[in-house]
Write a protein that holds these residues in place. Sequence first.
Motif, mmCIF file in Angstrom:
data_model
loop_
_atom_site.group_PDB
_atom_site.id
_atom_site.type_symbol
_atom_site.label_atom_id
_atom_site.label_comp_id
_atom_site.label_asym_id
_atom_site.label_seq_id
_atom_site.Cartn_x
_atom_site.Cartn_y
_atom_site.Cartn_z
ATOM 1 N N THR A 1 95.626 38.935 68.206
ATOM 2 C CA THR A 1 94.691 38.384 69.199
ATOM 3 C C THR A 1 95.447 37.836 70.410
ATOM 4 O OG1 THR A 1 93.173 37.814 67.421
ATOM 5 C CG2 THR A 1 92.786 36.773 69.546
ATOM 6 N N LEU B 1 95.179 29.593 78.030
ATOM 7 C CA LEU B 1 94.661 29.083 76.760
ATOM 8 C C LEU B 1 95.724 28.214 76.119
ATOM 9 C CD1 LEU B 1 92.914 32.323 75.418
ATOM 10 C CD2 LEU B 1 91.859 30.354 76.577
ATOM 11 N N ILE C 1 96.023 36.959 80.573
ATOM 12 C CA ILE C 1 95.752 35.557 80.244
ATOM 13 C C ILE C 1 97.056 34.900 79.804
ATOM 14 C CG2 ILE C 1 94.591 34.058 78.560
ATOM 15 C CD1 ILE C 1 92.378 36.335 78.539
ATOM 16 N N LEU D 1 95.933 41.233 78.754
ATOM 17 C CA LEU D 1 94.891 41.179 79.784
ATOM 18 C C LEU D 1 95.335 40.341 80.990
ATOM 19 C CD1 LEU D 1 91.800 40.502 77.495
ATOM 20 C CD2 LEU D 1 92.217 42.599 78.801
ATOM 21 N N GLN E 1 96.794 40.642 72.505
ATOM 22 C CA GLN E 1 95.693 41.300 73.199
ATOM 23 C C GLN E 1 95.294 40.501 74.454
ATOM 24 O OE1 GLN E 1 92.383 41.765 70.555
ATOM 25 N NE2 GLN E 1 91.105 42.803 72.063
ATOM 26 N N LEU E 2 95.181 39.187 74.287
ATOM 27 C CA LEU E 2 94.778 38.323 75.398
ATOM 28 C C LEU E 2 95.840 38.328 76.486
ATOM 29 C CD1 LEU E 2 93.335 35.375 73.303
ATOM 30 C CD2 LEU E 2 92.030 36.952 74.751
ATOM 31 N N ARG E 3 97.096 38.290 76.056
ATOM 32 C CA ARG E 3 98.199 38.251 77.001
ATOM 33 C C ARG E 3 98.310 39.556 77.779
ATOM 34 N NH1 ARG E 3 104.017 37.749 76.279
ATOM 35 N NH2 ARG E 3 104.756 36.140 77.717
ATOM 36 N N ALA F 1 91.447 37.189 84.810
ATOM 37 C CA ALA F 1 92.186 36.822 83.596
ATOM 38 C C ALA F 1 93.456 36.032 83.913
ATOM 39 C CB ALA F 1 92.534 38.086 82.806
ATOM 40 N N VAL G 1 86.372 35.585 74.795
ATOM 41 C CA VAL G 1 87.139 35.237 76.002
ATOM 42 C C VAL G 1 86.857 36.245 77.112
ATOM 43 C CG1 VAL G 1 89.457 34.981 76.986
ATOM 44 C CG2 VAL G 1 88.981 34.107 74.693
ATOM 45 N N ILE G 2 86.908 37.506 76.750
ATOM 46 C CA ILE G 2 86.654 38.569 77.729
ATOM 47 C C ILE G 2 85.257 38.421 78.323
ATOM 48 C CG2 ILE G 2 86.328 41.085 77.980
ATOM 49 C CD1 ILE G 2 88.577 41.311 75.750
ATOM 50 N N ALA H 1 88.827 37.146 70.889
ATOM 51 C CA ALA H 1 89.221 37.862 72.111
ATOM 52 C C ALA H 1 87.979 38.346 72.860
ATOM 53 C CB ALA H 1 90.143 39.033 71.780
ATOM 54 N N ARG H 2 87.022 38.850 72.099
ATOM 55 C CA ARG H 2 85.792 39.346 72.717
ATOM 56 C C ARG H 2 85.070 38.225 73.470
ATOM 57 N NH1 ARG H 2 82.268 40.654 68.635
ATOM 58 N NH2 ARG H 2 84.071 41.457 67.483
#
Length: 279
Positions: free
Chosen positions: A162, A145, A171, A169, A165-167, A140, A129-130, A126-127
């Motif tokens: 993970t 992905l 993404i 944001l 978390q990404l979603r 985002a 990607v950010i 995740a880090r």
Amino acid sequence: RAKSEGRNLYRFFEPAMDAIVQARRALEVDLDTALPRQEFDLDFQPIMNIASGEIIGAEALMRWHSPARGTVAPDAFIPVAEETGLIVPLGEWALRKACAAAASWPHGMRIAVNVSAVQLKSGGFARSVISALAFSGVPARQLELEITETVLMDESKTVLKTLRQLRDLGIRIALDDFGTGYSSLGYLRRFPVDKIKIDRSFIHDMGNRDTAAIVRTIIGLGNELGIVVTAEGVETEMQLDMLRDNGCEEAQGYLIGVPSKAADIQRLLKARALHSQTG
Ligand code: C2E
Ligand code: MG
Ligand code: MG
Ligand code: MG
């Protein structure tokens, strides 16, 4: 007697086995030096909204231009990179490179990047990607992905966390090669998914009545669940017509556009954006 036969067989197969092991070693060695030597590249394949005919973005597809081997397809080297662990830095490189390319695309164009299970399970995904988003300035919500079911198979808490978390944001998560795995339907219930990409083997075989029924069912399922459905490997007008008639939202394939160099896809996206503003 069985034992001596086994020994004979072993003696018979040994040279062939050695050759396979050695070829594999050589591939690993070449792959290992390919990243610092900048032998990897990304092509981009356009994705179309079927109803409007607009190109809405592109998927990044990795290429390896090996001086010794020529251009190697991802199916031949990604599995090896996954086994050696190279996929982690290689995947991170792809993510950064893809975002850097998308930064100069017209407003709102999506960039889709394939992600391996190994990457998602390694800490710090995740880090990275950010960081790729921040570095490129791509929002985002423009990043998608693409994961396959093997990512979801072991149901690890890390992967689920993970993905969430990404979603959160903004993404988007797409389930790639849908229909080829073991229990596709179960995953849709347990994991946060925004899009499913129907595997190209189904699209290729849509002339078959049963396959056409399966494709229609997947599209219906996506519509019911509020998940966008993309058809992969669309090669003919007939396939595109069938997909349109059945309410499939997006299409990707040689009919719409082949994977192309970054500069070419940028030109294509800009021409389309201009066209949609003026016409
Ligand atoms: P994928 O993500 O399902 O990508 C679609 C594949 O279908 C691509 O193959 C693309 O070139 C091919 N394709 C697109 N349209 C058509 C069509 O109309 N007909 C046919 N026959 N094929 C079409 P490619 O580029 O060889 O990539 C193969 C796979 O390698 C990808 O499948 C993806 O799973 C993996 N891959 C590619 N780039 C990356 C990457 O950066 N990271 C990871 N982890 N995997 C990648
Ligand atoms: Mg993909
Ligand atoms: Mg696919
Ligand atoms: Mg695939």
